[in-house]
Scaffold this motif. Structure first.
Motif, PDB file in Angstrom:
ATOM      1  N   ARG A  94       0.622  -1.362  -0.109  1.00  0.00           N
ATOM      2  CA  ARG A  94       0.068   0.183  -0.250  1.00  0.00           C
ATOM      3  C   ARG A  94       0.915   1.253   0.003  1.00  0.00           C
ATOM      4  O   ARG A  94       0.722   2.260  -0.781  1.00  0.00           O
ATOM      5  CB  ARG A  94      -0.858  -0.048   1.152  1.00  0.00           C
ATOM      6  N   ASN A  97      -5.432  13.976  -6.498  1.00  0.00           N
ATOM      7  CA  ASN A  97      -4.859  12.657  -7.012  1.00  0.00           C
ATOM      8  C   ASN A  97      -3.665  12.398  -6.228  1.00  0.00           C
ATOM      9  O   ASN A  97      -3.412  11.162  -5.837  1.00  0.00           O
ATOM     10  CB  ASN A  97      -4.948  12.559  -8.441  1.00  0.00           C
ATOM     11  N   LEU A  98      -2.639  13.358  -6.116  1.00  0.00           N
ATOM     12  CA  LEU A  98      -1.306  13.227  -5.523  1.00  0.00           C
ATOM     13  C   LEU A  98      -1.506  12.840  -3.692  1.00  0.00           C
ATOM     14  O   LEU A  98      -0.942  12.027  -3.318  1.00  0.00           O
ATOM     15  CB  LEU A  98      -0.355  14.657  -5.663  1.00  0.00           C
ATOM     16  N   CYS A 100       3.045   1.378  -3.355  1.00  0.00           N
ATOM     17  CA  CYS A 100       2.516   1.694  -4.725  1.00  0.00           C
ATOM     18  C   CYS A 100       1.441   2.918  -4.508  1.00  0.00           C
ATOM     19  O   CYS A 100       0.978   3.107  -5.483  1.00  0.00           O
ATOM     20  CB  CYS A 100       1.865   0.388  -5.048  1.00  0.00           C
ATOM     21  N   ALA A 101       1.497   3.544  -3.338  1.00  0.00           N
ATOM     22  CA  ALA A 101       0.448   4.591  -3.141  1.00  0.00           C
ATOM     23  C   ALA A 101      -1.074   3.954  -3.711  1.00  0.00           C
ATOM     24  O   ALA A 101      -1.759   4.789  -4.410  1.00  0.00           O
ATOM     25  CB  ALA A 101       0.767   5.792  -4.064  1.00  0.00           C
ATOM     26  N   ARG A 102      -1.400   3.037  -3.128  1.00  0.00           N
ATOM     27  CA  ARG A 102      -2.665   2.257  -3.318  1.00  0.00           C
ATOM     28  C   ARG A 102      -3.246   2.039  -1.846  1.00  0.00           C
ATOM     29  O   ARG A 102      -3.146   0.897  -1.490  1.00  0.00           O
ATOM     30  CB  ARG A 102      -2.552   1.089  -4.102  1.00  0.00           C
ATOM     31  N   LYS A 139      -2.957   9.181  -3.588  1.00  0.00           N
ATOM     32  CA  LYS A 139      -1.803   8.200  -3.903  1.00  0.00           C
ATOM     33  C   LYS A 139      -0.650   8.118  -2.553  1.00  0.00           C
ATOM     34  O   LYS A 139      -0.466   7.212  -2.257  1.00  0.00           O
ATOM     35  CB  LYS A 139      -1.070   8.156  -5.058  1.00  0.00           C
ATOM     36  N   LEU A 140      -0.258   9.322  -2.119  1.00  0.00           N
ATOM     37  CA  LEU A 140       0.728   9.338  -1.252  1.00  0.00           C
ATOM     38  C   LEU A 140       0.241   9.419   0.242  1.00  0.00           C
ATOM     39  O   LEU A 140       0.903   9.265   1.293  1.00  0.00           O
ATOM     40  CB  LEU A 140       1.497  10.702  -1.236  1.00  0.00           C
ATOM     41  N   ASP A 141      -1.566   9.183   0.265  1.00  0.00           N
ATOM     42  CA  ASP A 141      -1.958   8.925   1.761  1.00  0.00           C
ATOM     43  C   ASP A 141      -1.575  10.065   2.676  1.00  0.00           C
ATOM     44  O   ASP A 141      -1.391   9.812   3.726  1.00  0.00           O
ATOM     45  CB  ASP A 141      -1.424   7.606   2.182  1.00  0.00           C
ATOM     46  N   GLU A 181       1.889  14.637 -12.468  1.00  0.00           N
ATOM     47  CA  GLU A 181       2.032  14.457 -10.859  1.00  0.00           C
ATOM     48  C   GLU A 181       3.196  14.747 -10.340  1.00  0.00           C
ATOM     49  O   GLU A 181       3.608  15.393  -9.380  1.00  0.00           O
ATOM     50  CB  GLU A 181       1.051  13.195 -10.303  1.00  0.00           C
ATOM     51  N   ILE A 192       4.365   4.972 -10.212  1.00  0.00           N
ATOM     52  CA  ILE A 192       3.221   5.331  -9.411  1.00  0.00           C
ATOM     53  C   ILE A 192       2.489   6.519  -9.781  1.00  0.00           C
ATOM     54  O   ILE A 192       1.437   6.837  -9.574  1.00  0.00           O
ATOM     55  CB  ILE A 192       4.035   5.376  -7.933  1.00  0.00           C
ATOM     56  N   LEU A 193       3.606   7.719 -10.148  1.00  0.00           N
ATOM     57  CA  LEU A 193       2.731   8.948 -10.505  1.00  0.00           C
ATOM     58  C   LEU A 193       3.004   9.213 -11.990  1.00  0.00           C
ATOM     59  O   LEU A 193       3.777   8.792 -12.621  1.00  0.00           O
ATOM     60  CB  LEU A 193       3.614  10.198  -9.954  1.00  0.00           C
TER      61      LEU A 193
END
Length: 894
Positions: free
Chosen positions: A93, A867-868, A96-98, A871-873, A834, A829-830
């Motif tokens: 997670r 979005n950034l 992978c920024a998921r 992905k980066l939480d 981004e 990932i980006l």
């Protein structure tokens, strides 16, 4: 698995460590090029202190730079199957920024029996990601059985887009044996992780610059044996000192210097029982579980050794072997504590070691321990049985050490011991002592033909080391046509002598043919030292002819083998290094040549062939001159002259002075050249009458070349032609390829200046230099020859596709580090946009400023930032930047 939010410890376990600021990215350890590291599964297995985590940090940066998502996981003893799977979910997670990855797995009820089904789901979901993922598991050997089984399941079922790197101290290779056997996995062991001498020089230079030279760096390598932790400890101690070289000298001084506090820090956490155990076993050079049990009289000693080898960074272990040894840094300190034990306790440990080693055929080591235990007669008997074999294996230092222990009456009683001593003395600067020992051997009763033949070999070797080629031929000639039996160890020694004889007679190709007539199987096992001497002879013949590429093809593998078996500072290893350094210099690999010679000149002075000593000093002087240290170059040549005086080797004196004449002639220093030539003439007049024709011929070539260079320094071009012609004729007769080309070019230069007729011979010299890959022969002969060669090349007279004969070498400065602002690394990932937003965000720009810089609207900026953040939480702009840094997606932020 009841919760979707990771615990604090899971977050910490999956954060990659910060790469050390002084980390040296070693080119041979790059993940893309290192043998074994290109597999889908890579196992890094080595003891404590070998820099496994630093290597993983280096690889992580490389994988990120290639656009892969890198998941990091630090394993420990609590990671059973369920906990380990939760950690796998969280690290993917984060990497992978998921944030939603593995939600169904996390929400599933956890049970050890179902962990493998959930692992299958994890692999399947990972396979569906449109990303290349690298999973790095550090300390994988600490996993409990259920966690290790789950890792093994993942290793055997990894999808195409998943690459796994697992690191640990031991035991990783056994579960993955099938993957290793079929080439689906690669294993990186301790030997690969050890620093090499060139890497040590680079590391020290990176830390201290010019304050610590290459020789000192090589000494540090030898003190630490390339052990990464030892290097780090030593560098830390040196960095705290005002003078790092003085700190290194203190460290080299032995255990009473800086070593004691360094090692004390490593041993401070051991129990008193463990420390007593290490002190006791430090009595021996190499360790085996059964030997430790015999020394300590403790049946649990093998288990204690295994535990300490696994948990402490003080042992050097070998792959797939029960043998190990204490690291030299540690053993030196432990032996000072061993010396403080009671005399009876020390003697008992030596006695036990002697019995165990002697029973297993390790006679020389057993002899040393018997001698230390006071059992002198038994020690001399063992020495007599083992030292002649030690000579065959190249352990000359061991034999000379015994010479200090052996009283003369024992040598009188044991002619075989005296013969071994004579061999060791002959292959060093102590060749006159060897002659006296041989005379005593021949004076004893029972001197048959076989003994007289071996004595002739010893005396011929002594003559060769004494730089008396004519005496060498005289001593060996009566035996040249009566070789020993082909299954005798002397058969290879005889072939080596025949090759040397052919070289001296100007027949290098014949020397190679004689070596090739000896098959390696004929000399038996344990005599690789003799075979390497044969390799050295073959390499020298190629070098004599100027065939540097062919010489390198023989000498480089032999150097690697000799370093592994004999050690870096063994005399034969140093001779290989000297020849390889001259070849590397010729090919413009200047740093490599310097590393090959580092901290080896002192060994070459004491125990090398005169020709090899000349090669080493001449190469070292030319490297110094090339780097702009002319005073250092001249000092090295004066050292060569002083050594020639000390060892009564006048040809070395002439070589030193001739090389100095050449250096000064290139700057047209006529008076200096005249003074040096006068010294050469005096030496030749003094020694020529007492020497044979071969010695005189080689010296007369140097003398003629020096006279020609002196005339050139006066710019009397017509007077320079004749001495150059005379020297060239001698070089041709002796088949000295490089010298002949240099003299041909010098003669052409003098002809051109005198009458304008030197163009044709110069083109021929140029063509020969290209043919033989002699890249520096012209510029070493005279700087203006290099300019002439460049003009010829610019005029179109160089055939297309040919390499330039004069390398455009200038000492290359290290590449400048990037000085720009924050930089987003390429990553799947980006998106590219981004990454652009992330860079602008890291510069503390507002949305309006980002929109102006990126030439987009503010709404578009907000959409990309949303979005950034997802992905980066991340919950804020600053948080997003810090998360990107932690994931390795952003660098250059202060």
């Amino acid at each position: 698995m009841p919760t979707d939010s990771p615990s604090t410890e899971l977050v910490l376990k999956t954060m990659a460590p910060r790469a050390p600021s002084g980390l040296l990215a070693r080119a041979r350890l790059h993940a893309a090029s290192m043998p074994g590291a290109g597999s889908q599964i890579v196992l890094v297995q080595a003891g404590a202190g070998y820099g496994k985590t630093s290597l993983l940090a280096q690889w992580r940066r490389e994988f990120l730079a290639r656009g892969a998502a890198v998941a990091w996981l630090l394993a420990d003893e609590r990671d059973d199957a369920e906990r380990f799977l939760r950690a796998l979910v969280h690290t993917v997670r984060a990497a992978c920024a998921r944030p939603a990855f593995g939600r169904l797995i996390v929400d599933s009820p956890g049970a050890p029996a179902g962990a493998f089904d959930l692992a299958t789901a994890w692999l399947a979901e990972l396979a569906q990601l449109s990303l290349d993922v690298v999973l790095i598991v550090d300390d994988a050997d600490r996993l409990p059985p259920s966690g290790a089984a789950l890792l093994d399941y993942v290793l055997h079922n990894a999808p195409q887009n998943l690459r796994i790197v697992a690191a640990g101290r031991q035991g990783l290779d056994k579960p993955a044996a099938e993957l290793l056997a079929y080439g689906q996995a690669g294993l990186v062991g301790p030997e690969a992780l050890r620093f090499r001498v060139d890497e040590t020089i680079a590391l020290v230079t990176q830390r201290f610059g010019a304050r610590v030279d290459a020789d000192s760096s090589a000494r540090l390598f030898e003190i630490t044996d390339g052990w990464p932790l030892g290097l780090q400890l030593a560098l830390t101690a040196m960095s705290r000192a005002q003078d790092p070289r003085a700190a290194l000298d203190n460290l080299a001084a032995g255990p009473r210097g800086l070593r004691e506090p360094l090692v004390a820090a490593l041993l401070s956490e051991l129990s008193s029982e463990d420390e007593r155990f290490l002190v006791g076993i430090s009595v021996v050079d190499v360790l085996h579980p059964d030997l430790c049990a015999a020394l300590t009289d403790d049946p649990d000693a093998p288990q204690r050794l295994l535990r300490l080898a696994r948990d402490t960074p003080v042992f050097v272990t070998a792959e797939e072997s029960d043998w190990c040894r204490l690291h030299p840094l540690v053993r030196d300190v432990l032996q000072t504590r061993f010396a403080a034990l009671a005399d009876t306790q020390r003697a008992d440990l030596h006695r036990r070691a002697a019995r165990w080693l002697g029973a297993r055929g390790m006679l020389e080591q057993a002899a040393r321990h018997a001698h230390a235990a006071g059992e002198r007669e038994h020690a001399y008997e063992l020495a007599e049985q083992s030292l002649h074999d030690a000579v065959k294996q190249g352990q000359l230092g061991t034999v000379l050490d015994w010479l200090e222990r052996l009283p003369e009456p024992e040598l009188e009683k044991r002619p075989r011991l005296r013969l071994a001593v004579a061999w060791a003395l002959a292959l060093s600067e102590r060749h006159s002592e060897a002659q006296r020992q041989v005379e005593r051997v021949l004076a004893s009763s029972g001197a048959d033909d076989a003994l007289r033949y071996e004595c002739a070999l010893i005396l011929s070797a002594a003559a060769w080391y004494a730089d008396d080629p004519d005496a060498f031929l005289t001593l060996f000639e009566p035996w040249a046509q009566t070789p020993p039996a082909r299954d005798s160890w002397l058969a290879q020694a005889h072939a080596n002598r025949l090759a040397a004889r052919a070289m001296l007679l100007g027949e290098p190709a014949q020397a190679r043919r004689l070596q090739q007539s000896m098959t390696r199987e004929q000399i038996g096992k344990g005599h690789g030292y003799l075979v390497r001497w044969g390799d050295h002879m073959v390499g020298l013949t190629f070098l004599q002819e100027g065939q540097v590429k062919l010489a390198e093809s023989v000498l480089l593998p032999a150097l690697a083998s000799a370093e592994e078996d004999l050690g870096r500072r063994h005399p034969l290893t140093c001779m290989f290094a000297a020849t390889c350094a001259s070849i590397a210099y010729e090919d413009d690999r200047i740093d490599e040549a310097g590393a090959l010679l580092a901290n080896r000149l002192d060994v070459l002075e004491r125990a090398a062939l005169p020709e090899t000593v000349v090669l080493a000093y001449r190469t070292a002087a030319r490297i110094a001159a090339l780097r702009g240290d002319e005073h250092r170059a001249l000092d090295l040549l004066e050292m060569l002259h002083a050594m020639g005086v000390a060892r009564n080797l006048p040809r070395l004196c002439v070589t030193s002075l001739a090389e100095q004449v050449s250096a000064h002639a290139g700057r047209y220093r006529a008076q200096t050249c005249d003074a040096l030539v006068a010294r050469i003439d005096a030496i030749v007049d003094e020694h020529a009458a007492a020497r044979g024709p071969i010695w005189r011929e080689s010296v007369q070539m140097l003398q003629a070349m020096a006279h020609g260079s002196a005339e050139m320094a006066r710019q009397d071009w017509r007077a320079a032609i004749e001495p150059f012609e005379r020297a060239e004729r001698i070089a041709t007769t002796m088949k000295l390829g490089r010298q002949r080309i240099a003299l041909m070019a010098l003669r052409a230069f003098a002809l051109e200046r005198a009458s304008g007729e030197g163009h044709a011979p110069f083109l021929e010299a140029l063509n020969l230099a290209r043919t033989y890959h002699l890249g520096r022969v012209l510029i070493d002969a005279h700087p203006e020859l290099a300019d002439w060669a460049r003009r010829v090349s610019e005029d179109g007279q160089t055939p297309p596709g040919e390499r330039p004969v004069v390398p455009p070498h200038v000492v290359r400065p290290p590449p400048r580090s990037a000085t720009g602002g924050p930089r987003a690394l390429p990553s799947v990932i980006l998106t590219p946009k981004e990454r652009e937003m992330l860079e602008l965000l890291a510069r503390n720009l507002s949305n309006k400023e980002i929109a102006l810089a990126a030439a987009v609207g503010e709404g578009t900026v907000k959409w990309h930032l949303k979005n950034l953040f997802g992905k980066l939480d991340a919950s804020s702009r600053k948080h997003a930047v810090r998360r990107a840094i932690a994931l390795g997606l952003l660098e250059g932020v202060q």
